[in-house]
Each structure stands twice: as C-alpha cells, then as structure tokens.
Design an enzyme around this catalytic site. Structure first.
Site, PDB file in Angstrom:
ATOM      1  CG  HIS A  37      -1.998  -1.022   1.145  1.00 56.40           C
ATOM      2  ND1 HIS A  37      -3.025  -0.991   0.229  1.00 56.40           N
ATOM      3  CD2 HIS A  37      -2.174  -2.144   1.871  1.00 56.40           C
ATOM      4  CE1 HIS A  37      -3.799  -2.040   0.408  1.00 56.40           C
ATOM      5  NE2 HIS A  37      -3.298  -2.770   1.387  1.00 56.40           N
ATOM      6  CG  HIS A 144      -5.816  -3.823   7.522  1.00 58.83           C
ATOM      7  ND1 HIS A 144      -5.800  -4.828   6.586  1.00 58.83           N
ATOM      8  CD2 HIS A 144      -7.060  -3.296   7.500  1.00 58.83           C
ATOM      9  CE1 HIS A 144      -7.012  -4.911   6.033  1.00 58.83           C
ATOM     10  NE2 HIS A 144      -7.776  -3.989   6.583  1.00 58.83           N
TER      11      HIS A 144
END
Length: 152
Positions: A37, A144
C-alpha cells in the site's frame, strides 16, 4: 564454551524478534502493509505492472483482487498517522489528519460473475486523487489499509 554459545543464541534471538523496535509479528505485518500500500512513485499508468508484480489476489483464493490503493508517500509519512498524525476512530484504526495523494488500481472486470479471471490474467486500470486514509496500527506501526475518505 557453553556459556558463550548460550549468550550468542540469546543475542541472536533478540535481534530476530526485534526489528526497528518491533516484535517479529508486527514487523511482518508492517512490511506486508508497506509492500502492498505505500509506493511514493506510483502512477495510474503503473497499475497493471505493479499489481502483476505484487501478485495481489483476493484473500484465500486466486481470484484477481478487485481494488488496491497505493499511498503516494514514504514509510515515515504513513507511520506518522499512528504516532500523532491521525485521529483514532476505533478498533486500532486511525484516520489521517492530512490528505495523501493515492492511486487506486481497480480490476477492469465490472461484473464479477461474468469474468472470473484468476492471477496472473488480471487487468487493471488506475485513477488518482487526494484523500484522507484510514489505517490500522499495532502500537506505532501501520499494519492494515482500512479505507480512504474523499474530502470535497
């Protein structure tokens, strides 16, 4: 000789367990989060290549991942969300106080039932915008990607 081996083993265990002050499990999650990410040089044109390189698929299957968001920042900028640069919103999640440029790579198949492509036959197109991001943190470490929030 036995004492020296025991001492060396203890030192090696400490080094293995702690990377940058992180327990080993957090280190794995943090590294995985960064890989998936955080990409400062990401562009919409790179979606196809990067998604293929990362081999991202849906959890527990070989189906193409529907969407993946890349934060165009460096690891320190994203980590700052966990260390005062974000607002807690519950469940160890933090919303960034600042907006980040992001690139969102979406699978080209619009109707999942009509095209069950599996990796590596995934095709992606990208879009970009500037958004606040929501991430989950373990201690001071992002682990996350939760969501993003478009501010209009």
């Amino acid at each position: 000789m036995g004492f020296q081996r025991a001492f060396l083993f203890l030192v090696l265990m400490c080094v293995t367990v702690m990377v940058h002050g992180q327990p080993a499990e957090i280190s794995r999650s943090y590294t995985h989060f960064l890989r998936q990410h955080v990409k400062g040089d990401m562009t919409i044109q790179k979606c196809q290549g990067v998604m293929g390189y990362l081999e991202l698929t849906e959890s527990k299957s070989e189906n193409c991942k529907v969407k993946n968001t890349f934060i165009k920042a460096n690891s320190n900028q994203v980590r700052a969300i966990c260390t005062g640069g974000g607002t807690p919103i519950g469940n160890s999640q933090f919303e960034s106080n600042n907006q980040f440029p992001v690139v969102i790579c979406k699978h080209k198949c619009k109707k999942k039932t009509l095209c069950q492509h599996t990796h590596p036959r995934c095709e992606y197109e990208g879009s970009s915008s500037t958004r606040k991001v929501v991430i989950a943190c373990e201690g001071e470490w992002p682990v996350h990607y939760g969501d993003d929030i478009l501010i209009v």
